[in-house]
Motif scaffolding. Sequence first.
Motif, mmCIF file in Angstrom:
data_model
loop_
_atom_site.group_PDB
_atom_site.id
_atom_site.type_symbol
_atom_site.label_atom_id
_atom_site.label_comp_id
_atom_site.label_asym_id
_atom_site.label_seq_id
_atom_site.Cartn_x
_atom_site.Cartn_y
_atom_site.Cartn_z
ATOM 1 N N TYR A 70 0.830 -1.195 0.000
ATOM 2 C CA TYR A 70 0.000 0.000 0.000
ATOM 3 C C TYR A 70 0.870 1.251 0.000
ATOM 4 O O TYR A 70 2.059 1.205 0.372
ATOM 5 C CB TYR A 70 -0.912 0.002 1.229
ATOM 6 N N VAL A 103 -6.346 -3.451 -5.828
ATOM 7 C CA VAL A 103 -5.981 -4.458 -6.819
ATOM 8 C C VAL A 103 -5.760 -5.782 -6.098
ATOM 9 O O VAL A 103 -4.957 -5.865 -5.167
ATOM 10 C CB VAL A 103 -4.716 -4.064 -7.598
ATOM 11 N N PHE A 105 -4.639 -9.845 -6.169
ATOM 12 C CA PHE A 105 -3.634 -10.620 -6.902
ATOM 13 C C PHE A 105 -3.689 -12.074 -6.470
ATOM 14 O O PHE A 105 -3.753 -12.388 -5.280
ATOM 15 C CB PHE A 105 -2.234 -10.077 -6.649
ATOM 16 N N LEU A 126 4.065 -5.873 -6.971
ATOM 17 C CA LEU A 126 3.073 -5.434 -5.995
ATOM 18 C C LEU A 126 3.494 -4.127 -5.324
ATOM 19 O O LEU A 126 2.673 -3.216 -5.150
ATOM 20 C CB LEU A 126 2.858 -6.522 -4.941
ATOM 21 N N LEU A 129 3.170 -1.078 -7.658
ATOM 22 C CA LEU A 129 1.806 -0.552 -7.720
ATOM 23 C C LEU A 129 1.469 0.251 -6.468
ATOM 24 O O LEU A 129 0.751 1.251 -6.540
ATOM 25 C CB LEU A 129 0.817 -1.704 -7.909
ATOM 26 N N ALA A 130 1.979 -0.181 -5.322
ATOM 27 C CA ALA A 130 1.743 0.578 -4.091
ATOM 28 C C ALA A 130 2.299 1.989 -4.219
ATOM 29 O O ALA A 130 1.675 2.965 -3.778
ATOM 30 C CB ALA A 130 2.378 -0.151 -2.910
ATOM 31 N N PHE A 134 -1.931 2.385 -5.292
ATOM 32 C CA PHE A 134 -2.871 1.271 -5.230
ATOM 33 C C PHE A 134 -2.675 0.501 -3.932
ATOM 34 O O PHE A 134 -1.543 0.348 -3.448
ATOM 35 C CB PHE A 134 -2.665 0.302 -6.399
ATOM 36 N N VAL A 136 -2.769 -3.173 -2.778
ATOM 37 C CA VAL A 136 -2.702 -4.470 -3.438
ATOM 38 C C VAL A 136 -2.863 -5.567 -2.394
ATOM 39 O O VAL A 136 -2.156 -5.577 -1.379
ATOM 40 C CB VAL A 136 -1.374 -4.654 -4.188
ATOM 41 N N ALA A 138 -2.844 -9.630 -1.750
ATOM 42 C CA ALA A 138 -2.344 -10.863 -2.367
ATOM 43 C C ALA A 138 -2.344 -11.994 -1.351
ATOM 44 O O ALA A 138 -1.460 -12.070 -0.496
ATOM 45 C CB ALA A 138 -0.938 -10.636 -2.919
ATOM 46 N N THR A 192 -8.370 -15.266 -11.547
ATOM 47 C CA THR A 192 -8.763 -13.894 -11.879
ATOM 48 C C THR A 192 -9.980 -13.878 -12.789
ATOM 49 O O THR A 192 -10.935 -13.111 -12.575
ATOM 50 C CB THR A 192 -7.583 -13.165 -12.543
ATOM 51 N N ASN A 338 6.147 -3.183 -15.005
ATOM 52 C CA ASN A 338 5.665 -2.379 -13.881
ATOM 53 C C ASN A 338 5.063 -1.071 -14.378
ATOM 54 O O ASN A 338 4.006 -0.628 -13.900
ATOM 55 C CB ASN A 338 6.805 -2.093 -12.908
#
Length: 349
Positions: A70, A103, A105, A126, A129-130, A134, A136, A138, A192, A338
């Motif tokens: 995050y 998101v 995963f 991951l 994206l944080a 985002f 994430v 998982a 997914t 990425n």
Amino acid sequence: MKTTWVGAEFRSFDLDGIPNCVGVHMRVLFLVLTLLGAGTSAEADPRPFRAGVTRIAVQDLVPFDALVAYPTDVTEVHFQDGPHTIAASRDAPIASGAHFPVVLFSHGGGGTIKAGGTPAPYADLLTSLAREGFIVVAPFHPGSRLPREALEDRPRQIHKALDAILADPRFATHADPNRLGMMGFSYGGAVTLIIAGAVPSLAHLAVYCRNRTDDPMACDGVPTDGSLANAVGRKSPYTLAVKALVLLEPWGSLFDRTGLTSLDMPTLLYRAEGSALQADGNILALAAALPHPPRQETVPGGHFIFFGPCLPALETDAPAVCKDAPGIDRAAVHRRINVEIGDFLRRNL
């Protein structure tokens, strides 16, 4: 799955030939439009975050943990998680003053159906994206007795992990469940699709795998004796209103065209050029069958190129997932994807 990225050149317009008052007004107009455009772009750019990570406990038939990456404003302090380096700060406070898209995963199967698995090999993606804003989620998918059962267990686990995040006081006021995306690798790609509403077809898979000796990643352990001929797929009760999908080398031979008809969301679909998962029956067949044509990207390397770069010790212990062919730069591949994945999700969530 085996049981797998302001300026304006006013002189380009011939303003000097326009009467002075008109030319002045047009110059002002161009300047205003340029500044407005620059302001719009700046507002669309993500705030520069750092990455934080934590693990949360999720209650289910078999309790499990989920890794959460995050955005935070705290300086990153890298740490080791087993053989994996995580470029993020553990348990840092989430960045304040914003609602972040979520998101989900799902990691691959890769021989871990019975033993369970970990999202740690994908931490590079991951945490990237944080940093882009985002949250994430998982799961560490626990084991299932059979691949067929995992197709029921793992969507439920994804759903439970999302519920846990939305109930967690650290994330509840920051997570925006109305901007929900999902990513998956290999077996996780199938999960997914199921979460998004696809209906798996074991009968279709069995037909595909009959005499298909060149695709063991998709077919090992799949009965082709006719016992699945009348198997009827059903929509998972754990579907979610996901708005965008990212599929990394997905197990696509589990689905026929009919089972994909409800998937009309934007999809980013990756395949690896040297993958042992046969593209014609999986990635390419999926691309042709999805009602919303996906954006397709190809990267060099084999199926496991989507694992993050491995430390030397892990390369020695797990060469099948860590070693790339000569000339393949896994770190460069990850820098590229990425950026692409972050841009795709930002545009669609």
